[in-house]
Design a protein around this motif. Structure first.
Motif, short mmCIF file in Angstrom:
data_model
loop_
_atom_site.label_atom_id
_atom_site.label_comp_id
_atom_site.label_asym_id
_atom_site.label_seq_id
_atom_site.Cartn_x
_atom_site.Cartn_y
_atom_site.Cartn_z
N VAL A 27 0.85 -1.19 0.00
CA VAL A 27 0.00 0.00 0.00
C VAL A 27 0.88 1.23 0.00
CG1 VAL A 27 -1.68 1.34 1.32
CG2 VAL A 27 -1.92 -1.15 1.17
N VAL A 28 0.61 2.15 -0.92
CA VAL A 28 1.31 3.43 -0.95
C VAL A 28 0.29 4.54 -0.73
CG1 VAL A 28 2.70 5.04 -2.29
CG2 VAL A 28 3.11 2.58 -2.48
N LEU A 152 1.85 9.53 -9.46
CA LEU A 152 1.48 8.26 -10.05
C LEU A 152 2.12 8.13 -11.43
CD1 LEU A 152 -0.73 8.52 -7.79
CD2 LEU A 152 -2.23 7.23 -9.34
N ALA A 153 3.05 7.18 -11.56
CA ALA A 153 3.61 6.85 -12.87
C ALA A 153 2.70 5.89 -13.60
CB ALA A 153 5.00 6.25 -12.71
N ALA A 154 1.89 5.17 -12.85
CA ALA A 154 0.89 4.23 -13.35
C ALA A 154 -0.01 3.92 -12.17
CB ALA A 154 1.55 2.96 -13.90
N PRO A 155 -1.16 3.27 -12.39
CA PRO A 155 -2.04 2.95 -11.26
C PRO A 155 -1.37 2.10 -10.18
CG PRO A 155 -3.24 2.72 -13.31
CD PRO A 155 -1.80 2.93 -13.68
N VAL A 187 -2.21 -1.26 -3.88
CA VAL A 187 -3.25 -0.28 -3.57
C VAL A 187 -2.59 1.08 -3.39
CG1 VAL A 187 -5.07 0.41 -1.96
CG2 VAL A 187 -4.67 -2.02 -2.40
N VAL A 188 -3.18 2.10 -4.00
CA VAL A 188 -2.71 3.48 -3.83
C VAL A 188 -3.83 4.30 -3.24
CG1 VAL A 188 -1.94 5.59 -4.99
CG2 VAL A 188 -1.05 3.37 -5.73
N LEU A 189 -3.53 5.08 -2.22
CA LEU A 189 -4.50 6.03 -1.68
C LEU A 189 -3.96 7.44 -1.91
CD1 LEU A 189 -7.12 6.55 0.12
CD2 LEU A 189 -5.47 7.00 1.93
N VAL A 190 -4.75 8.29 -2.56
CA VAL A 190 -4.38 9.68 -2.80
C VAL A 190 -5.07 10.54 -1.74
CG1 VAL A 190 -4.46 11.61 -4.42
CG2 VAL A 190 -4.17 9.27 -5.27
N ARG A 350 -9.23 1.02 -10.86
CA ARG A 350 -9.18 -0.10 -9.92
C ARG A 350 -7.87 -0.06 -9.12
NH1 ARG A 350 -11.61 -4.99 -9.14
NH2 ARG A 350 -10.33 -6.80 -8.64
N GLY A 351 -7.99 -0.19 -7.82
CA GLY A 351 -6.82 -0.20 -6.95
C GLY A 351 -6.37 1.17 -6.50
#
Length: 512
Positions: A27-28, A152-155, A187-190, A350-351
């Motif tokens: 997770v980031v 984000l370089a990608a999802p 998983v990424v949370l912004v 997604r993610g």
């Protein structure tokens, strides 16, 4: 080294979440404010490998330059408000004004003053200490903290860019890792928050023309503070600086202050502002702010000008979503630049989840934290309850405070909600009389027929504490009869809540 998708077995969770089986999910979290750090704690608790990327310091603007600093400043202002009203209670000050002719309004002749330099030093120290506490909690839970701007370089990949130096808030200290690192993520949370909006012809200089992030470097109390904007932020700072001793001018483009709040509550606050000597300019839009010598001149759209020693711009905020790869990654933004999310904080990708002020859902630290926790529980397959804004309690930290929860009276009157309303002024409350409280009221709303509590408003000192029982009633769908049966202390301000509930009771009809 980045692992390929094939190297990790993935299993869908209920509701479309993605749980990585075998290795710990990665997770980031981009942004270390309440939405970010609360999400990180939940993710770590659920067994994920968690990294937080924060640009300005752990805790984000909520801790460093917004909520914690402003409420610390307001705590000092609250003491000054109590001092102002204490003459009525028999308190005398050497060199003070003596007995007031208008109870609760006369000031004690300047016998008590504020050292703003020391106040702001305390503000900065408490903010830094709170940030340090959050950092230690994260580290204690095994969360890695990186200093920099997450992009984000990608999802499923986040790059840590160097953080820009900021003079708006206190430094947070060193973090783990270094800029330029690339992070793989399941998983990424912004949770990047927002920053103060300014006017095209009002450029903050950090000395005389200020945003709310820049106030805490002031060493001397503004002699005449012009506050542009009468929403929550503008009203809170206008109230605070008036109590601290500044001559305050509040410039409002609307018909009244706090246009988003309960009408009766806003009228109480505006009346208190005017009686305390504040100048409130309604239907007055600021067009330009210029620094002139040791002061400022605010030009209004109708041709008038307002002079002051300082100007505070409180005209809203802008989501911090530009330049961090969101649109390139496919994340859908609104026209205002906010990240669009659903009730479990999912974005269009997604993610990738989002929480806090960058989403525009409701700009409250409590909501940001709940969004972050909800996002991680959903993403990692834990039980989750979608966000319910109808049960969120909110507070405006003016003097007196305004606290609200649930449906509003305006929604009831428009027919959007079916309900009944009772309003009790605090002047009839015994404890309010003892404390010299002259302004404020309690409102309670219940569903027509069932009597279920659906909302309420409290205008009073420490209304933020008094709203909690109403919030509990709304959350657990208590009836007014159930609230009325609870014992409230006598005398107490909370007694007005049970009294309001009793007045909403409907006796059963008697058969003829």
């Amino acid at each position: 080294m980045l692992l390929s998708a094939a190297a990790r077995r993935r299993t869908p969770c209920p509701g479309g979440a993605l749980l990585v089986v075998g290795d710990s999910p990665r997770v980031v979290v981009v942004g270390g404010g309440p939405g970010g750090y609360e999400a990180a704690l939940v993710a770590s608790q659920l067994g994920a490998s968690v990294t937080v990327v924060e640009r300005d310091g752990v805790g984000g603007s909520a801790v460093l330059t917004d909520v914690v600093p402003s409420k610390t400043l307001i705590a000092t202002a609250e003491v000054m408000t109590l001092v102002d009203g204490s003459v009525e209670l028999g308190v005398r000050f050497p060199g003070g004004a003596g007995a007031p002719t208008d109870p609760g309004l006369d000031r004690p002749g300047g016998a008590v003053t504020v050292d703003l330099g020391r106040v702001n030093e305390r503000v900065r120290q408490l903010a830094a200490a709170q940030s340090g506490d959050v950092r230690e909690r994260l580290r204690g839970e095994g969360v890695r903290v990186l200093s920099g701007t997450g992009r984000l370089a990608a999802p499923d990949r986040v790059v840590v860019d160097p953080a820009d130096a900021s003079a708006d808030g206190p430094a947070d200290g060193p973090a783990d890792g270094s800029a330029g690192e690339e992070l793989a993520a399941d998983v990424v949370l912004v949770a990047t928050g927002s920053y103060p909006r300014t006017l095209p012809d009002a450029e903050p200089d950090g000395e005389r023309i200020l945003t709310w992030k820049q106030l805490y470097r002031l060493q001397e109390l503004p002699e005449r503070l012009v506050v542009v904007g009468s929403g929550v932020t503008g009203a809170e700072f206008a109230s605070a600086y008036d109590a601290l001793g500044s001559d305050v001018v509040l410039v409002s483009s609307r018909d009244r202050v706090l246009p988003g709040e309960d009408v009766d509550a806003a009228e109480v606050i505006e009346d208190v502002f005017r009686r305390r000597g504040m100048t409130v300019l309604s239907r007055s839009r600021a067009q330009e702010v210029k620094r002139v010598g040791d002061g400022v001149v605010v030009a209004l759209a109708d041709g008038r000008t307002v002079e002051g020693s300082h100007c505070l711009l409180a005209v809203g905020s802008i989501p911090s979503t530009a330049g961090i790869g969101l649109e390139e990654a496919g994340v859908q933004l609104s026209e205002s630049g906010h990240v669009e999310v659903d009730r479990v904080s999912r974005t269009s990708v997604r993610g990738v989840y989002a929480a806090g002020d960058c989403t525009g859902v409701l700009p409250l630290a409590s909501v940001a934290a709940m969004q972050g926790r909800t996002a991680m529980r959903h993403a990692l397959g834990d039980a989750v309850q979608p966000l319910k804004l109808r049960t969120v309690a909110a507070n405006v930290f003016t003097a007196p405070e305004i606290a609200t929860v649930g449906w509003s009276q305006a929604q009831i009157e428009s027919g959007e909600a079916q309900g009944e309303v009772v309003k009790l002024p605090l002047v009839g409350n015994a404890r309010a009389k003892m404390q010299g409280i002259h302004d404020g009221f309690v409102k309670l709303f219940c569903r027509t027929g069932s009597g279920t509590v659906i909302g309420g408003v409290v205008v009073a000192p420490r209304a933020s504490e008094l709203i909690f029982p109403v919030a509990l009633a709304v959350e657990h769908r208590l009836t007014v009869d159930q609230v009325a049966q609870a014992y409230s202390v006598y005398p107490s301000l909370s007694g007005s809540l049970t009294e309001a509930a009793r007045r909403l009771h409907k006796a059963p009809s008697v058969a003829g």
